[in-house]
Design a protein around this motif. Structure first.
Motif, PDB file in Angstrom:
ATOM      1  N   ALA A 207       7.153 -41.069  17.474  1.00 47.81           N
ATOM      2  CA  ALA A 207       7.853 -40.062  17.182  1.00 47.81           C
ATOM      3  C   ALA A 207       8.668 -40.149  15.652  1.00 47.81           C
ATOM      4  CB  ALA A 207       8.854 -39.820  18.316  1.00 47.81           C
ATOM      5  N   VAL A 208       8.673 -39.188  15.153  1.00 49.38           N
ATOM      6  CA  VAL A 208       9.562 -39.058  13.897  1.00 49.38           C
ATOM      7  C   VAL A 208      10.489 -37.977  14.037  1.00 49.38           C
ATOM      8  CG1 VAL A 208       7.805 -40.091  12.364  1.00 49.38           C
ATOM      9  CG2 VAL A 208       7.817 -37.654  12.700  1.00 49.38           C
ATOM     10  N   GLN A 209      11.510 -37.683  13.034  1.00 50.15           N
ATOM     11  CA  GLN A 209      12.448 -36.573  13.223  1.00 50.15           C
ATOM     12  C   GLN A 209      11.813 -35.576  12.282  1.00 50.15           C
ATOM     13  OE1 GLN A 209      16.270 -38.703  12.168  1.00 50.15           O
ATOM     14  NE2 GLN A 209      16.857 -38.077  14.332  1.00 50.15           N
ATOM     15  N   GLY A 210      12.358 -34.458  12.378  1.00 48.96           N
ATOM     16  CA  GLY A 210      12.061 -33.183  11.489  1.00 48.96           C
ATOM     17  C   GLY A 210      13.126 -32.557  11.024  1.00 48.96           C
ATOM     18  N   ASP A 211      13.286 -31.441  10.258  1.00 43.15           N
ATOM     19  CA  ASP A 211      14.467 -31.115   9.482  1.00 43.15           C
ATOM     20  C   ASP A 211      15.497 -30.536  10.284  1.00 43.15           C
ATOM     21  OD1 ASP A 211      13.099 -29.052  10.035  1.00 43.15           O
ATOM     22  OD2 ASP A 211      13.453 -27.939   8.059  1.00 43.15           O
ATOM     23  N   THR A 212      15.228 -30.297  11.509  1.00 47.03           N
ATOM     24  CA  THR A 212      16.161 -29.691  12.540  1.00 47.03           C
ATOM     25  C   THR A 212      16.839 -30.807  13.461  1.00 47.03           C
ATOM     26  OG1 THR A 212      14.498 -29.352  14.442  1.00 47.03           O
ATOM     27  CG2 THR A 212      14.679 -27.546  12.608  1.00 47.03           C
ATOM     28  N   ASP A 213      16.328 -31.908  13.420  1.00 49.79           N
ATOM     29  CA  ASP A 213      16.888 -33.039  14.401  1.00 49.79           C
ATOM     30  C   ASP A 213      17.901 -33.809  13.469  1.00 49.79           C
ATOM     31  OD1 ASP A 213      14.764 -32.540  16.098  1.00 49.79           O
ATOM     32  OD2 ASP A 213      13.269 -33.567  15.013  1.00 49.79           O
TER      33      ASP A 213
END
Length: 215
Positions: A207-213
């Motif tokens: 898993a990676v982060q997105g811009d809302t995380d």
């Protein structure tokens, strides 16, 4: 608390503006031209735009889009229904037209808010490459974008597992909450679901982060 105050003020202003618009049109019923109706719609639209900007600053752009949708699918249909009543039997063509347009917008809103978001869809693609010697099934989970983790998210994740993937990739934008406490509350709910359904794959889950995380 600040967000709640903004939301209450937003809806209160629009309801007052809607009432004033209908009252003004009722007082000038003989002169109730299309120009006056357009002016009322324009005024509601401008106030909504200003209010939406405030919501965007306080809660983020996705919440702003939601409140702008309230204008399109709630307040404008209410104005049109009010106009339908004001025109009455004397100008039944206009009255019927406003009522029909209002009902069409309401129907679209019902579908957009209460039907389409719950229609879970799985897309499958086959990619051929000489770089992999055996068949590999990869599941991608992207853009849950939820502000309230619940049954739908659990069903979506269970759907992923039902495909028996060899590898699961989660590409970010899981939760859509502007405030830190709300974000982490929903994050804990999402983690609880992942543990409960034993969300894993033979080659791992990445898993990676997105811009809302948020960290």
């Amino acid at each position: 608390m600040v967000m709640l105050m903004i939301v209450v003020a937003y809806h209160t202003i629009l309801l007052i503006l809607l009432s004033i618009s209908l009252y003004h049109l009722r007082q000038h019923r003989p002169l109730m031209s299309l120009r006056r109706v357009v002016a009322a719609l324009y005024l509601i639209g401008m106030i909504a735009l200003i209010g939406t900007t405030g919501v965007a600053v306080a809660a983020g752009r996705f919440h702003a889009i939601r409140y702008l949708a309230y204008v399109v699918f709630v307040y404008i249909p209410l104005l049109l229904l009010g106009l339908s009543v004001l025109y009455g039997k004397r100008q039944w063509r206009w009255s019927t037209g406003y009522a029909l347009v209002s009902l069409v917008i309401i129907a679209i809103g019902i579908y957009a808010f209460f039907i389409e978001p719950w229609q879970l869809e799985t897309n499958r693609f086959v990619i051929y490459t000489p770089k992999i010697e055996r068949r590999l099934r990869i599941a991608i989970v992207a853009d849950l974008q939820t502000d309230a983790v619940g049954t739908y998210e659990e069903n979506a994740l269970r759907r992923v597992l039902s495909g028996h993937p060899d590898l699961i990739l989660m590409t970010g934008d899981y939760i859509q909450q502007h405030h830190w406490d709300d974000y982490h509350r929903e994050g804990r709910r999402l983690n609880a679901i992942l543990k409960r359904i034993d969300f894993r794959a033979p080659l791992g889950v990445y898993a990676v982060q997105g811009d809302t995380d948020k960290l």
